[in-house]
Design a protein around this motif. Structure first.
Motif, PDB file in Angstrom:
ATOM      1  N   ALA A 185      -4.974   3.687   1.498  1.00 30.90           N
ATOM      2  CA  ALA A 185      -5.144   3.007   0.207  1.00 30.90           C
ATOM      3  C   ALA A 185      -5.959   1.722   0.353  1.00 30.90           C
ATOM      4  O   ALA A 185      -5.732   0.935   1.267  1.00 30.90           O
TER       5      ALA A 185
ATOM      6  N   TYR B 233       0.852  -1.188   0.000  1.00 31.09           N
ATOM      7  CA  TYR B 233       0.000   0.000   0.000  1.00 31.09           C
ATOM      8  C   TYR B 233       0.889   1.241   0.000  1.00 31.09           C
ATOM      9  O   TYR B 233       1.795   1.361   0.824  1.00 31.09           O
ATOM     10  N   GLU B 234       0.618   2.154  -0.906  1.00 32.74           N
ATOM     11  CA  GLU B 234       1.451   3.346  -1.033  1.00 32.74           C
ATOM     12  C   GLU B 234       1.094   4.425  -0.009  1.00 32.74           C
ATOM     13  O   GLU B 234       1.916   5.276   0.291  1.00 32.74           O
TER      14      GLU B 234
ATOM     15  N   VAL C  98      -7.002  -5.661  -4.521  1.00 30.61           N
ATOM     16  CA  VAL C  98      -7.927  -5.352  -3.432  1.00 30.61           C
ATOM     17  C   VAL C  98      -8.462  -6.667  -2.878  1.00 30.61           C
ATOM     18  O   VAL C  98      -9.073  -7.454  -3.615  1.00 30.61           O
TER      19      VAL C  98
ATOM     20  N   ALA D 204      -3.402  -2.434  -3.077  1.00 28.03           N
ATOM     21  CA  ALA D 204      -1.956  -2.601  -2.932  1.00 28.03           C
ATOM     22  C   ALA D 204      -1.352  -2.714  -4.327  1.00 28.03           C
ATOM     23  O   ALA D 204      -1.808  -3.527  -5.139  1.00 28.03           O
ATOM     24  N   ASP D 205      -0.354  -1.914  -4.614  1.00 28.91           N
ATOM     25  CA  ASP D 205       0.273  -1.960  -5.927  1.00 28.91           C
ATOM     26  C   ASP D 205       1.082  -3.242  -6.097  1.00 28.91           C
ATOM     27  O   ASP D 205       1.794  -3.668  -5.189  1.00 28.91           O
TER      28      ASP D 205
ATOM     29  N   ASP E 279      -1.517   5.221   3.768  1.00 26.15           N
ATOM     30  CA  ASP E 279      -2.241   4.598   4.874  1.00 26.15           C
ATOM     31  C   ASP E 279      -3.703   4.319   4.539  1.00 26.15           C
ATOM     32  O   ASP E 279      -4.272   3.358   5.033  1.00 26.15           O
TER      33      ASP E 279
ATOM     34  N   GLN F 197      -3.312  -2.845  -9.250  1.00 26.23           N
ATOM     35  CA  GLN F 197      -3.516  -2.852  -7.801  1.00 26.23           C
ATOM     36  C   GLN F 197      -4.401  -4.019  -7.412  1.00 26.23           C
ATOM     37  O   GLN F 197      -5.250  -4.462  -8.182  1.00 26.23           O
TER      38      GLN F 197
END
Length: 153
Positions: free
Chosen positions: A28, A23-24, A122, A31-32, A26, A120
């Motif tokens: 987000a 996660y870039e 989820v 997650a990339d 807090d 990303q």
């Protein structure tokens, strides 16, 4: 925010220097995940074409969850890069490498580089339906109208 353990494993051919999904920020939701290309090469996606991008990651998703694969908004806006099956679903019983099917909707070739944040992930809960065949359905004001039949924007 609830944290659910998600086990990740690098595949045999993965470059261990490529970061795991993360996660870039807090807040987000996604997650990339990064491209993990063999020999650190690049992949060029022609205009209108699609390509399967390896990530070097396999996962054990807990039963009752799925991982949704979604486009990154920055790549979509700046380069016209989307995902063919968006959102894609990774089922809890799949244990193979995660691959990202990118689609280049722009008029220019797009180069996917080794280590690039490409999509990303989820984590989402899953509810399965209990299908029940019936002879009739209850009536509603809308009825069988679809595809713009409500007259609302």
């Amino acid at each position: 925010m609830q944290n659910v353990p998600l086990k990740l494993m690098r595949t045999a051919q993965a470059d261990p220097d490529i970061p795991l999904p993360g996660y870039e920020t807090d807040g987000a939701a996604g997650a990339d995940i990064r491209a993990n290309l063999p020999d650190g090469r690049t992949v060029t996606v022609a205009p209108g074409a699609r390509a399967l991008i390896p990530t070097g990651i396999a996962m054990a998703i807990p039963r009752g969850y799925e991982v949704q694969v979604r486009p990154r908004s920055g790549l979509a806006l700046k380069h016209g890069i989307s995902l063919v099956n968006s959102p894609g679903t990774i089922d809890s019983d799949y244990r193979g490498e995660v691959g990202i099917i990118v689609l280049n909707t722009s008029a220019d070739p797009f180069e996917v580089s080794h280590g690039m944040r490409i999509a990303q992930l989820v984590l989402a809960p899953v509810v399965q339906a209990a299908f029940d065949a019936v002879e009739t359905l209850d009536d509603t004001a809308r009825g069988a109208g679809g595809f713009g039949s409500t007259g609302r924007g």
